[in-house]
Design an enzyme around this catalytic site. Structure first.
Site, mmCIF file in Angstrom:
data_model
loop_
_atom_site.group_PDB
_atom_site.id
_atom_site.type_symbol
_atom_site.label_atom_id
_atom_site.label_comp_id
_atom_site.label_asym_id
_atom_site.label_seq_id
_atom_site.Cartn_x
_atom_site.Cartn_y
_atom_site.Cartn_z
ATOM 1 N N GLU A 334 98.958 34.812 5.807
ATOM 2 C CA GLU A 334 97.623 35.096 5.938
ATOM 3 C C GLU A 334 97.137 35.331 4.249
ATOM 4 O OE1 GLU A 334 96.565 37.416 9.872
ATOM 5 O OE2 GLU A 334 97.656 38.551 8.648
ATOM 6 N N CYS A 335 96.294 34.807 3.696
ATOM 7 C CA CYS A 335 95.631 35.099 2.340
ATOM 8 C C CYS A 335 96.809 35.143 1.462
ATOM 9 C CB CYS A 335 94.951 36.308 2.476
ATOM 10 S SG CYS A 335 93.762 36.357 1.114
ATOM 11 N N GLY A 336 96.985 36.107 0.922
ATOM 12 C CA GLY A 336 98.018 36.528 -0.149
ATOM 13 C C GLY A 336 99.548 35.828 0.314
ATOM 14 N N LEU A 338 99.743 33.088 2.442
ATOM 15 C CA LEU A 338 99.201 31.626 2.182
ATOM 16 C C LEU A 338 99.526 31.404 0.664
ATOM 17 C CD1 LEU A 338 98.154 28.943 2.833
ATOM 18 C CD2 LEU A 338 95.786 29.759 2.217
ATOM 19 N N SER A 425 96.369 30.485 6.391
ATOM 20 C CA SER A 425 95.063 30.247 6.141
ATOM 21 C C SER A 425 94.798 31.550 5.344
ATOM 22 C CB SER A 425 94.135 30.183 7.149
ATOM 23 O OG SER A 425 94.019 31.596 7.817
#
Length: 444
Positions: A334-336, A338, A425
């Site tokens: 997730e985010c970081g 990713l 993502s």
């Protein structure tokens, strides 16, 4: 049975007024009096809750009527009312900003509002602004006002006298830019900083501030000297039970990265996995921890861009994660997470380093925010909700599995990628929005 507990929703006319500082000061000051304090944060925020958890001594959960749903909010408040003397809910942005707004939450659950107003550049207009907040919506009760960043006792007097009689005065904090020179300092020092430093995603993480407890003590000292610390009126909270997943993760071992590079974890998400029966093991890539024996991996958001060289040096972890994904085992990035899963990441100064190489692509942190907004994601496992907030721009050589949608029609609609059982993502998923769908992400 309905439970009653003193409660405030701490809000403001806008962002930047000092809601977190005031909420933290209230939490620490009341806790020092021996009161049991539970703090919540409105909306999808990770950094404020870390500070507030240290201030109150208890984990800080999110309250968001869209991301988690009304039942989730009601259940969390009901649970807190059974174990606390005071509930504090820090709002998001300005009181009436957003959809749903902090005002919507206050109206729906009968939470009285404590309005925090930055008084540093005003005098009698303070009262006009407070009056406007109190009368803008008839279904929202602004119970009192707190003045932040006050310059002197005389300045506080002007602000207090400007209030209409219907609004209670709850005290002040001094300007954040000056140290707190207080005889109440418990370690013998004559001054302590009371500001909470920020970086590009908000406040600096609680674990990175070596003097955080000193700052919180200084905030509480300053508040105690300028407030009666009386409890607000009790609020009735209707019964509700936190939803538990029906999908079983019993016997599954989930390894979760957790350190300064992977710090963005909702406590409620951890609760969902544990309620499903999963065995959770936390490891620190920055500290050199090996990937624990596991059936699934979770790489949450955080600040990998601040630790590029340390992460790049973890060839052992990179190989272990690749083997994990290649074997068809689940991984959520997730985010970081990713950003770390890509081939390369560069910070805002252009310094680049190789990352885990789980997904073909590169990313670079930008000087300005690139995405912000609530996100709804339809996955094969079920529909989940969450949010996106980042400064990175990525170029990914893969066809997205799907795209998230923004319920408010905003421009942020994040792509979701899938490789075997890896899901990646920029979206931070809120597992209580669909506990079974969240659990399925970690099934083989």
């Amino acid at each position: 049975m309905t439970r009653h507990c003193s409660a405030w929703l701490v809000s403001a006319p806008a962002s930047g007024q000092g809601k977190t500082s005031v909420t933290a000061a209230l939490a620490r000051a009341h806790a020092r009096l021996g009161r049991r304090v539970r703090v919540f944060k409105t909306g999808p925020d990770f950094l404020d809750p870390m500070i507030l958890a240290r201030a109150s001594g208890s984990p800080v959960y999110q309250l968001d009527a869209w991301m988690g749903g009304e039942h989730d909010v009601r259940a969390q408040l009901y649970q807190a009312a059974g174990e606390a003397d005071l509930i504090l809910v820090e709002g998001v942005m300005g009181l009436f900003d957003g959809a749903p707004s902090s005002a919507d939450l206050a109206a729906r659950f009968g939470l009285p509002v404590l309005a925090v107003i930055d008084g540093s550049a005003m005098a009698q207009t303070f009262g006009a602004l407070a009056h406007g907040l109190a009368t803008y919506r008839s279904d929202v009760t602004v119970q009192g006002v707190f003045a932040n960043r006050v310059g002197s006792d005389y300045h506080a007097k002007l602000l207090r006298e400007s209030l209409p009689p219907s609004l209670a005065w709850h005290g002040t904090l001094p300007r954040d830019t000056t140290p707190c020179r207080s005889a109440l300092a418990r370690d013998g020092s004559s001054e302590r900083p009371i500001s909470l430093p920020e970086r590009h995603l908000g406040l600096v993480s609680a674990d990175e501030l070596e003097d955080l407890d000193a700052r919180l003590e200084a905030l509480a000292d300053a508040l105690e000297a300028r407030s009666t610390l009386s409890l607000p009126p009790p609020v009735p909270f209707a019964p509700a039970t936190i939803a538990a997943p029906t999908v079983s993760l019993a016997g599954l071992r989930i390894a979760i990265a957790r350190d300064a590079a992977f710090a963005f974890l909702y406590p409620a998400n951890i609760d969902v996995l544990r309620a499903a029966g999963a065995s959770l093991t936390f490891f620190s890539p920055l500290a050199g921890d090996a990937l624990p024996p596991c059936d699934a991996v979770w790489l949450p958001g955080g600040y990998p861009e601040l630790h590029l060289d340390t992460l790049a040096a973890r060839v052992d972890l990179r190989n272990a994660l690749r083997a994990h994904v290649d074997a068809g085992r689940p991984l959520l990035a997730e985010c970081g997470g990713l950003l770390y899963a890509l081939d390369q990441l560069a910070d805002r100064d252009g310094h680049a380093a190789p990352m885990a190489g789980l997904l073909r692509g590169t990313a670079m942190v930008q000087p300005r925010m690139t995405a912000l907004g609530m996100q709804a994601v339809a996955l094969p496992e079920g529909d989940l909700r969450g949010h996106s907030f980042h400064y990175a721009r990525a170029s990914i050589d893969a066809e997205p599995l799907t795209h998230a949608t923004n319920p408010n029609g905003g421009p942020t609609t994040e792509a979701v990628y899938r490789r075997a059982r890896m899901t990646a993502s920029f979206v931070h998923l809120y597992f209580p929005s669909h506990p079974d769908a969240a659990a399925r992400l970690f099934l083989p």
